[in-house]
Design an enzyme around this catalytic site. Structure first.
Site, PDB file in Angstrom:
ATOM      1  N   SER A 158      11.578 -34.068 -20.530  1.00  0.00           N
ATOM      2  CA  SER A 158      10.570 -35.330 -20.423  1.00  0.00           C
ATOM      3  C   SER A 158      10.739 -36.018 -21.834  1.00  0.00           C
ATOM      4  O   SER A 158      10.485 -35.371 -22.725  1.00  0.00           O
ATOM      5  CB  SER A 158       9.062 -34.952 -19.864  1.00  0.00           C
ATOM      6  OG  SER A 158       8.606 -36.016 -19.874  1.00  0.00           O
TER       7      SER A 158
ATOM      8  N   TYR B 232      11.798 -42.771 -19.845  1.00  0.00           N
ATOM      9  CA  TYR B 232      11.011 -44.044 -19.287  1.00  0.00           C
ATOM     10  C   TYR B 232      11.450 -45.378 -19.980  1.00  0.00           C
ATOM     11  O   TYR B 232      11.591 -45.427 -20.940  1.00  0.00           O
ATOM     12  CB  TYR B 232       9.656 -43.882 -19.503  1.00  0.00           C
ATOM     13  CG  TYR B 232       9.010 -42.534 -18.303  1.00  0.00           C
ATOM     14  CD1 TYR B 232       9.072 -42.902 -16.990  1.00  0.00           C
ATOM     15  CD2 TYR B 232       8.649 -41.328 -19.042  1.00  0.00           C
ATOM     16  CE1 TYR B 232       8.459 -41.723 -16.226  1.00  0.00           C
ATOM     17  CE2 TYR B 232       8.205 -40.237 -18.061  1.00  0.00           C
ATOM     18  CZ  TYR B 232       8.246 -40.501 -16.831  1.00  0.00           C
ATOM     19  OH  TYR B 232       7.644 -39.424 -16.050  1.00  0.00           O
TER      20      TYR B 232
ATOM     21  N   THR C 123      13.851 -42.246 -15.204  1.00  0.00           N
ATOM     22  CA  THR C 123      12.886 -42.004 -14.174  1.00  0.00           C
ATOM     23  C   THR C 123      12.230 -43.391 -13.802  1.00  0.00           C
ATOM     24  O   THR C 123      11.694 -43.894 -14.731  1.00  0.00           O
ATOM     25  CB  THR C 123      11.730 -41.184 -14.753  1.00  0.00           C
ATOM     26  OG1 THR C 123      12.454 -39.755 -14.939  1.00  0.00           O
ATOM     27  CG2 THR C 123      10.749 -41.017 -13.593  1.00  0.00           C
TER      28      THR C 123
ATOM     29  N   LYS D  44      16.418 -41.482 -11.044  1.00  0.00           N
ATOM     30  CA  LYS D  44      15.391 -40.558 -10.575  1.00  0.00           C
ATOM     31  C   LYS D  44      14.422 -41.585  -9.796  1.00  0.00           C
ATOM     32  O   LYS D  44      13.802 -42.314 -10.475  1.00  0.00           O
ATOM     33  CB  LYS D  44      14.652 -39.542 -11.288  1.00  0.00           C
ATOM     34  CG  LYS D  44      13.785 -38.675 -10.721  1.00  0.00           C
ATOM     35  CD  LYS D  44      13.016 -37.660 -11.809  1.00  0.00           C
ATOM     36  CE  LYS D  44      12.155 -36.732 -10.861  1.00  0.00           C
ATOM     37  NZ  LYS D  44      10.893 -37.654 -10.826  1.00  0.00           N
TER      38      LYS D  44
ATOM     39  N   HIS E 144       8.312 -38.641  -7.031  1.00  0.00           N
ATOM     40  CA  HIS E 144       7.635 -38.146  -8.221  1.00  0.00           C
ATOM     41  C   HIS E 144       6.444 -37.099  -8.017  1.00  0.00           C
ATOM     42  O   HIS E 144       5.522 -37.038  -8.424  1.00  0.00           O
ATOM     43  CB  HIS E 144       6.753 -39.494  -8.994  1.00  0.00           C
ATOM     44  CG  HIS E 144       6.802 -39.248 -10.433  1.00  0.00           C
ATOM     45  ND1 HIS E 144       7.646 -39.231 -11.156  1.00  0.00           N
ATOM     46  CD2 HIS E 144       5.739 -38.673 -11.158  1.00  0.00           C
ATOM     47  CE1 HIS E 144       7.569 -39.210 -12.419  1.00  0.00           C
ATOM     48  NE2 HIS E 144       6.326 -38.774 -12.489  1.00  0.00           N
TER      49      HIS E 144
END
Length: 405
Positions: A107, A129, A155, A253, A277
């Site tokens: 992440s 992100y 994502t 994603k 999510h």
């Protein structure tokens, strides 16, 4: 207590006993009523198997490839942020994944740096992100590429929810003396978790080192979260720009609709992850597995399709693969293993899934996961959710008229 556990449910039970209430709460929380997080798991129970009574019973091959990465089984680590359940955090998870021959998703909001994690597992995909301006995004991508990331996970299945009230805990912005005093009763009630940190010589890390830009210090989690909240949401041109800038495969994603999957293909992604999510976004979104077959039919011949959400058993993995997923990503399951027993606990969870996959293949009389198909699964009427299917099968345009819109 024997450190080995037999099921993911037992890993969860041990995590609940070991972790402070607020830390454990962060692992299980979903948005609003928790309808989506519940459906992610319930949907798997609605699917059945159609086993053969005779056939080959040789060694079962679970290996596959995803985005060019060879996997020993169709399981990958889904990126999750700020892993304060154990002092080794993402590095322990990366080592466990490497030991079991699978890829790691890291992440942007991780508590360990991309360099540390890739050193522990070279088969690491960096999760991005859409946060900050394009120059800052490029800088984060360049750092991940320089560190050796083999792919990018973009994502988009997370938007700010004002209704995160289903078990959502209070999380401190920083661990100063005042905060530590406030949370001391929770921490002292879990002495084994506290002792693990004391032995490591550290405290739970709430910074996000991979979000640092311009040579500045790593922001705190809430600082990074605030930057993301204030960044205008990306459009499909932005997705195409990411794909053009990244020299390698991009996994998008968060896809649940056919029209989005088709636009993702046009944008140049190498694969999509069917995901809501983990129930932490818009409550009432169907389980990811319900949308999987329709999306595989729509784009599975053009790009790779994986599934993220609700995996608790090896049989769940087999059901997803039989319905067309190349692999699944797991999140909560490995975090519970990490909380229960560090790196060994994550390896334990992966071994449980591997064993469950093997048992299901044996029962279905399959010698390879590549032999799985929809004929092996019982799908009840009304199970699937065909979202965003263009009318008359037409490719979506700028403002298409859609079924199920």
């Amino acid at each position: 207590m024997n450190p080995w556990f037999e099921t993911v449910a037992e890993a969860q039970r041990r995590a609940r006993k070991r972790l402070p209430k607020s830390v454990y709460g962060a692992l299980i929380a979903g948005s609003e009523r928790g309808q989506t997080i519940e459906d992610n798991q319930t949907a798997f129970t609605e699917l059945g198997f159609a086993p053969h009574c005779a056939g080959p019973i040789g060694e079962r091959d679970q290996s596959t490839t995803v985005l060019g990465q060879q996997l020993s089984m169709p399981v990958m680590i889904s990126p999750t942020g700020v892993q304060a359940v154990h002092p080794d955090g993402e590095v322990a998870v990366a080592r466990a994944a490497a030991a079991r021959g699978i890829a790691m998703g890291l992440s942007s909001f991780a508590s360990k740096s991309v360099e540390e994690v890739i050193a522990a597992n070279p088969a690491t995909l960096f999760q991005l992100y859409w946060c900050g301006n394009r120059d800052q995004i490029l800088e984060r991508m360049a750092r991940a590429k320089a560190a050796g990331a083999v792919g990018l996970i973009l994502t988009l299945d997370w938007s700010f929810s004002h209704g995160r009230d289903w078990g959502s805990p209070q999380i401190p912005e920083s661990l100063n003396l005042r905060t530590m005093m406030k949370f001391a009763p929770q921490t002292l009630a879990r002495p084994r978790w506290l002792a693990t940190y004391l032995r490591s010589g550290s405290i739970p890390d709430l910074t996000a080192p991979n979000m640092a830009v311009g040579g500045g210090a790593a922001p705190g989690f809430f600082g990074a979260y605030g930057e993301w909240m204030q960044t205008p949401a990306p459009d499909w041109d932005d997705v195409a720009w990411i794909c053009a800038q990244w020299d390698g495969p991009v996994l998008l994603k968060g896809v649940m609709r056919v029209d989005d999957a088709l636009r993702a293909v046009d944008a140049g992604v190498a694969g999509i992850s069917v995901s809501n999510h983990g129930g932490n976004n818009l409550d009432g979104t169907p389980a990811a597995i319900r949308a999987l077959p329709v999306l595989v039919d729509a784009v599975g011949s053009q790009i790779e399709v994986v599934l993220d959400g609700g995996i608790r058993r090896g049989s769940d993995v087999v059901k997803a693969v039989a319905l067309g997923a190349r692999a699944v990503l797991i999140g909560r399951a490995y975090l519970w293993g990490l909380a229960a027993n560090g790196q060994a606990g994550v390896e334990n969870v992966l071994d449980i899934l591997r064993g469950g996959i093997d048992s299901a293949l044996l029962g279905l009389r399959k010698t390879s996961i590549a032999d799985l198909g929809r004929g092996d699964i019982i799908v009840p009427d009304g199970f699937e959710r065909a979202l965003g299917v263009p009318v008359d099968g037409e490719r979506p345009r700028a403002a298409p008229e859609l079924v199920g819109k």
